[in-house]
Design a protein around this motif. Structure first.
Motif, PDB file in Angstrom:
ATOM      1  N   ALA A 257      43.168  37.385  44.510  1.00 11.35           N
ATOM      2  CA  ALA A 257      44.453  37.042  43.914  1.00 11.35           C
ATOM      3  C   ALA A 257      44.602  37.602  42.499  1.00 11.35           C
ATOM      4  CB  ALA A 257      44.624  35.519  43.876  1.00 11.35           C
ATOM      5  N   MET A 258      43.532  38.191  41.956  1.00 14.26           N
ATOM      6  CA  MET A 258      43.563  38.655  40.570  1.00 14.26           C
ATOM      7  C   MET A 258      42.747  39.937  40.414  1.00 14.26           C
ATOM      8  SD  MET A 258      45.285  36.693  38.503  1.00 14.26           S
ATOM      9  CE  MET A 258      46.185  35.159  38.757  1.00 14.26           C
ATOM     10  N   ASP A 259      43.025  40.691  39.351  1.00 15.19           N
ATOM     11  CA  ASP A 259      42.120  41.755  38.926  1.00 15.19           C
ATOM     12  C   ASP A 259      40.933  41.117  38.219  1.00 15.19           C
ATOM     13  OD1 ASP A 259      43.845  43.738  39.823  1.00 15.19           O
ATOM     14  OD2 ASP A 259      44.874  43.888  37.885  1.00 15.19           O
ATOM     15  N   GLY A 260      39.732  41.611  38.489  1.00 15.37           N
ATOM     16  CA  GLY A 260      38.541  41.052  37.842  1.00 15.37           C
ATOM     17  C   GLY A 260      37.288  41.501  38.563  1.00 15.37           C
ATOM     18  N   TRP A 261      36.361  40.541  38.789  1.00 16.78           N
ATOM     19  CA  TRP A 261      35.119  40.826  39.487  1.00 16.78           C
ATOM     20  C   TRP A 261      34.928  39.819  40.615  1.00 16.78           C
ATOM     21  CZ3 TRP A 261      35.529  40.709  34.155  1.00 16.78           C
ATOM     22  CH2 TRP A 261      35.205  41.883  33.468  1.00 16.78           C
ATOM     23  N   ALA A 262      34.531  40.307  41.776  1.00 16.33           N
ATOM     24  CA  ALA A 262      34.035  39.415  42.829  1.00 16.33           C
ATOM     25  C   ALA A 262      32.579  39.129  42.512  1.00 16.33           C
ATOM     26  CB  ALA A 262      34.173  40.077  44.193  1.00 16.33           C
ATOM     27  N   VAL A 263      32.200  37.851  42.440  1.00 22.12           N
ATOM     28  CA  VAL A 263      30.835  37.494  42.039  1.00 22.12           C
ATOM     29  C   VAL A 263      30.205  36.630  43.126  1.00 22.12           C
ATOM     30  CG1 VAL A 263      31.434  37.615  39.594  1.00 22.12           C
ATOM     31  CG2 VAL A 263      31.600  35.429  40.786  1.00 22.12           C
ATOM     32  N   SER A 264      28.878  36.723  43.221  1.00 24.11           N
ATOM     33  CA  SER A 264      28.124  35.927  44.191  1.00 24.11           C
ATOM     34  C   SER A 264      27.063  35.132  43.459  1.00 24.11           C
ATOM     35  CB  SER A 264      27.472  36.836  45.239  1.00 24.11           C
ATOM     36  OG  SER A 264      26.736  36.075  46.186  1.00 24.11           O
ATOM     37  N   GLY A 265      27.079  33.788  43.663  1.00 27.89           N
ATOM     38  CA  GLY A 265      26.094  32.925  43.026  1.00 27.89           C
ATOM     39  C   GLY A 265      26.371  32.744  41.540  1.00 27.89           C
ATOM     40  N   PRO A 266      25.470  32.096  40.832  1.00 27.02           N
ATOM     41  CA  PRO A 266      25.654  31.860  39.398  1.00 27.02           C
ATOM     42  C   PRO A 266      25.385  33.125  38.590  1.00 27.02           C
ATOM     43  CG  PRO A 266      23.565  30.949  40.120  1.00 27.02           C
ATOM     44  CD  PRO A 266      24.235  31.443  41.361  1.00 27.02           C
ATOM     45  N   GLY A 267      26.019  33.201  37.393  1.00 23.18           N
ATOM     46  CA  GLY A 267      25.813  34.358  36.521  1.00 23.18           C
ATOM     47  C   GLY A 267      24.593  34.171  35.633  1.00 23.18           C
TER      48      GLY A 267
ATOM     49  N   ALA B  27      25.105  40.610  47.216  1.00 28.28           N
ATOM     50  CA  ALA B  27      23.830  39.877  47.135  1.00 28.28           C
ATOM     51  C   ALA B  27      23.956  38.798  46.070  1.00 28.28           C
ATOM     52  CB  ALA B  27      22.703  40.843  46.799  1.00 28.28           C
ATOM     53  N   ASP B  28      23.125  37.775  46.164  1.00 26.93           N
ATOM     54  CA  ASP B  28      23.153  36.706  45.162  1.00 26.93           C
ATOM     55  C   ASP B  28      22.885  37.308  43.784  1.00 26.93           C
ATOM     56  OD1 ASP B  28      23.347  33.979  44.418  1.00 26.93           O
ATOM     57  OD2 ASP B  28      21.173  33.904  44.188  1.00 26.93           O
ATOM     58  N   GLY B  29      23.728  36.961  42.793  1.00 29.34           N
ATOM     59  CA  GLY B  29      23.589  37.492  41.453  1.00 29.34           C
ATOM     60  C   GLY B  29      24.240  38.840  41.254  1.00 29.34           C
ATOM     61  N   GLU B  30      25.044  39.288  42.230  1.00 31.41           N
ATOM     62  CA  GLU B  30      25.689  40.600  42.154  1.00 31.41           C
ATOM     63  C   GLU B  30      27.193  40.423  41.983  1.00 31.41           C
ATOM     64  OE1 GLU B  30      25.325  44.861  44.507  1.00 31.41           O
ATOM     65  OE2 GLU B  30      25.331  43.002  45.669  1.00 31.41           O
ATOM     66  N   ALA B  31      27.822  41.384  41.321  1.00 29.63           N
ATOM     67  CA  ALA B  31      29.278  41.393  41.122  1.00 29.63           C
ATOM     68  C   ALA B  31      29.814  42.784  41.400  1.00 29.63           C
ATOM     69  CB  ALA B  31      29.630  40.971  39.704  1.00 29.63           C
TER      70      ALA B  31
ATOM     71  N   HIS C 156      28.940  38.369  32.130  1.00 28.48           N
ATOM     72  CA  HIS C 156      28.846  36.958  31.769  1.00 28.48           C
ATOM     73  C   HIS C 156      30.246  36.343  31.857  1.00 28.48           C
ATOM     74  CE1 HIS C 156      24.755  37.283  29.948  1.00 28.48           C
ATOM     75  NE2 HIS C 156      25.144  38.563  29.841  1.00 28.48           N
ATOM     76  N   ALA C 157      30.299  35.082  32.312  1.00 28.03           N
ATOM     77  CA  ALA C 157      31.578  34.367  32.417  1.00 28.03           C
ATOM     78  C   ALA C 157      31.811  33.534  31.175  1.00 28.03           C
ATOM     79  CB  ALA C 157      31.573  33.478  33.650  1.00 28.03           C
ATOM     80  N   THR C 158      33.037  33.587  30.673  1.00 31.66           N
ATOM     81  CA  THR C 158      33.401  32.720  29.553  1.00 31.66           C
ATOM     82  C   THR C 158      33.960  31.387  30.052  1.00 31.66           C
ATOM     83  OG1 THR C 158      35.628  33.686  29.441  1.00 31.66           O
ATOM     84  CG2 THR C 158      33.903  34.699  28.090  1.00 31.66           C
ATOM     85  N   ARG C 159      34.182  31.275  31.354  1.00 30.73           N
ATOM     86  CA  ARG C 159      34.609  30.015  31.986  1.00 30.73           C
ATOM     87  C   ARG C 159      33.824  29.840  33.272  1.00 30.73           C
ATOM     88  NH1 ARG C 159      41.208  29.379  31.524  1.00 30.73           N
ATOM     89  NH2 ARG C 159      41.372  29.797  29.274  1.00 30.73           N
ATOM     90  N   GLU C 160      33.672  28.605  33.698  1.00 29.06           N
ATOM     91  CA  GLU C 160      32.923  28.319  34.921  1.00 29.06           C
ATOM     92  C   GLU C 160      33.630  28.917  36.129  1.00 29.06           C
ATOM     93  OE1 GLU C 160      31.396  24.426  37.539  1.00 29.06           O
ATOM     94  OE2 GLU C 160      32.629  24.171  35.748  1.00 29.06           O
ATOM     95  N   VAL C 161      32.857  29.463  37.048  1.00 31.68           N
ATOM     96  CA  VAL C 161      33.393  30.009  38.286  1.00 31.68           C
ATOM     97  C   VAL C 161      33.287  28.950  39.385  1.00 31.68           C
ATOM     98  CG1 VAL C 161      33.204  31.802  40.051  1.00 31.68           C
ATOM     99  CG2 VAL C 161      32.787  32.372  37.640  1.00 31.68           C
ATOM    100  N   VAL C 162      34.441  28.543  39.912  1.00 36.57           N
ATOM    101  CA  VAL C 162      34.488  27.543  40.986  1.00 36.57           C
ATOM    102  C   VAL C 162      34.494  28.258  42.325  1.00 36.57           C
ATOM    103  CG1 VAL C 162      35.816  25.622  41.958  1.00 36.57           C
ATOM    104  CG2 VAL C 162      35.752  25.995  39.474  1.00 36.57           C
ATOM    105  N   HIS C 163      33.839  27.657  43.318  1.00 33.24           N
ATOM    106  CA  HIS C 163      33.771  28.275  44.646  1.00 33.24           C
ATOM    107  C   HIS C 163      35.194  28.494  45.198  1.00 33.24           C
ATOM    108  CE1 HIS C 163      31.721  29.391  48.364  1.00 33.24           C
ATOM    109  NE2 HIS C 163      32.713  28.788  48.999  1.00 33.24           N
ATOM    110  N   GLY C 164      35.476  29.722  45.633  1.00 33.55           N
ATOM    111  CA  GLY C 164      36.788  30.073  46.183  1.00 33.55           C
ATOM    112  C   GLY C 164      37.830  30.407  45.145  1.00 33.55           C
ATOM    113  N   GLN C 165      37.424  30.472  43.890  1.00 34.74           N
ATOM    114  CA  GLN C 165      38.364  30.702  42.798  1.00 34.74           C
ATOM    115  C   GLN C 165      39.093  32.034  42.953  1.00 34.74           C
ATOM    116  OE1 GLN C 165      37.047  29.832  38.656  1.00 34.74           O
ATOM    117  NE2 GLN C 165      37.252  32.053  38.367  1.00 34.74           N
ATOM    118  N   ASP C 166      40.423  31.980  42.829  1.00 43.08           N
ATOM    119  CA  ASP C 166      41.294  33.166  42.866  1.00 43.08           C
ATOM    120  C   ASP C 166      41.053  34.036  44.098  1.00 43.08           C
ATOM    121  OD1 ASP C 166      42.846  32.661  40.595  1.00 43.08           O
ATOM    122  OD2 ASP C 166      41.266  33.410  39.277  1.00 43.08           O
TER     123      ASP C 166
END
Length: 477
Positions: A132-142, A162-166, A197-207
């Motif tokens: 839904a947005m321009d950015g990064w698709a991320v997997s797992g915690p940063g 992979a886990d830890g990949e964007a 690095h994220a400046t805000r928490e990434v919630v599962h399914g976000q955007d």
């Protein structure tokens, strides 16, 4: 087959059912005709309440409607609400032939039509998990390591994360498998080693717009009877449609009468410019019709008879010639061809000598007065309900507004007065005589003024003009 006595003005059905055409009923009539086997006799339309008996004879088997009647001293014009009622009932009572069968129309040509079949989703929408947005698709915690290749809209399905990949991702692109969420561009930062690095928490399914969020394949998106607007075209395209099944536009022939009419230049030598020839076709298109011909016939009775007899349109619209003067040939022509007069004069000003006739079982003629504003009155009184019903369009919701100024009325008849809408009131306009267009050219609507007139502050019913309403009438093509 006569819904009212032409000599006494007697009516067989109540006026209240004027515009109570149910869209589903109209569509059912179209579908039933489409499904009817060749040679089957169509059912009687309208029923007893419409004043029609079992006199529907298949074409070519000797049917001829009753003879039209000329106005006489005892003729009584139809009240304005009943005239609109009769026009709507007349369209309902049409014995639909193949021309009224649903048609398949490309999206580019479907604007303003009415859906004759449900619009069902041909696919899930969205058809895949989408960013839904321009950015990064991320997997797992940063923090995350960032792939060299980004993910763009319209490209092949990307490999899973992979886990830890964007991975860089664009709006509308397919989300890689195992993505936790999409981190917006403004919420991510890259360090000197290229880690995200994220400046805000990434919630599962976000955007992420999940597959089927809007609909699943087979879901009904819109029912039959829906007016095709630009938004409907967009939804249909998104759902995978190239064509739509719709009720066809009623086909209209326009016959402009009068030897005194010029087609160019300024009035001269007792001649006047034809205002109705340029005005009627786009107005009729705005009412949902397909204008198939515009013919200028002068004041020739024979030319009018030939044009009416040869027309294969669903509706014929004539201008002028509806009174009883020496060159008013509409009534004699209708009598000559054995037409059935349904409305012969209406208690409305301007436009009193308008008429509606059934010329064939599947064809009607609307006779408009020759004066321009009187013709507009005839359009809104008889042509609009007739065409709307033939096209299976829903009736507009009636509404009223208080009049800011006094509106003079006729002692006995309804009067239609051009108005402009200003806030929560309607302002009557000057230049509203039968031959004048200056008022209607500046108007947003016509106010329905009862006999005797209306005082300032009195509520009046309003008839929106097609281009001033919020509906599809703004489209003239």
């Amino acid at each position: 087959m006569t819904p009212r006595s032409l000599r006494t003005g007697e009516h067989t059905g109540p006026a209240e059912d004027a515009d109570e055409l149910d869209v589903e009923e109209a569509l059912a009539l179209v579908r039933n005709d489409h499904d009817r086997a060749p040679g089957d006799h169509p059912p009687a339309a309208g029923g007893p309440s419409a004043g029609h008996g079992p006199r529907h004879t298949p074409p070519g088997q000797g049917h001829r409607p009753p003879t039209a009647h000329r106005p006489d001293a005892h003729h009584k014009a139809t009240p304005w609400p009943e005239a609109r009622a009769t026009a709507a009932r007349a369209a309902r009572a049409v014995t639909r032939g193949a021309r009224r069968a649903p048609v398949s129309v490309r999206l580019d040509d479907a604007l303003g039509l009415t859906l004759a079949a449900p619009l069902d989703a041909l696919t899930d929408l969205p058809s895949f998990d989408t960013s839904a947005m321009d950015g990064w698709a991320v997997s797992g915690p940063g923090p995350w390591s960032v792939r060299d290749e980004g993910v763009l809209a319209g490209h092949a399905e990307p490999g899973p994360l992979a886990d830890g990949e964007a991975a860089r991702i664009a709006t509308g692109a397919r989300v890689p498998a195992d993505t936790t969420g999409v981190l917006r561009s403004e919420h991510g930062q890259l360090d000197e080693k290229g880690r995200l690095h994220a400046t805000r928490e990434v919630v599962h399914g976000q955007d992420i717009r999940p597959r089927g969020q809007e609909c699943r394949s087979g879901d009904q998106l819109l029912p039959p009877g829906t007016l095709v607007t630009p938004a409907v075209l967009g939804l249909a395209a998104a759902a995978g449609y190239d064509t739509l099944t719709a009720v066809p536009r009623p086909r209209v022939d326009v016959l402009v009468l009068g030897d005194e009419l010029l087609t160019e230049g300024t009035p001269r030598g007792g001649l006047i410019r034809d205002a109705l020839g340029p005005m009627l076709p786009p107005w009729l298109r705005a009412l949902g019709a397909e204008v198939t011909a515009v013919r200028r016939l002068g004041d020739s009775a024979e030319a009018l008879n030939q044009a009416v007899s040869a027309s294969t349109a669903d509706v014929i619209v004539t201008t002028g010639g509806t009174a009883a003067g020496p060159v008013d040939h509409v009534h004699p022509t209708l009598e000559r061809i054995g037409a059935e007069l349904l409305v012969d004069g209406v208690k409305v000003r301007p436009g009193h000598p308008m008429l509606l006739a059934r010329t064939r079982e599947n064809q009607h003629l609307v006779g408009l007065p020759g004066n321009p504003l009187a013709a507009v009155s005839g359009l809104l009184t008889l042509a609009e309900p007739l065409l709307r019903t033939l096209a299976a369009r829903p009736a507009p919701e009636p509404y009223t507004l208080p009049l800011r100024d006094e509106a003079h009325g006729h002692p006995h008849d309804t009067r239609l007065v051009p108005v402009v809408l200003r806030g929560d009131s309607a302002v009557p306009l000057h230049y509203n005589g039968p031959a004048m267009l200056r008022g209607i050219a500046a108007a947003d609507a016509l106010a329905v003024v009862p006999p005797g007139g209306a005082r300032p502050g009195q509520e009046a019913e309003l008839l929106d003009l097609p281009w001033a309403s919020a509906g599809i009438g703004v489209c003239f093509t």
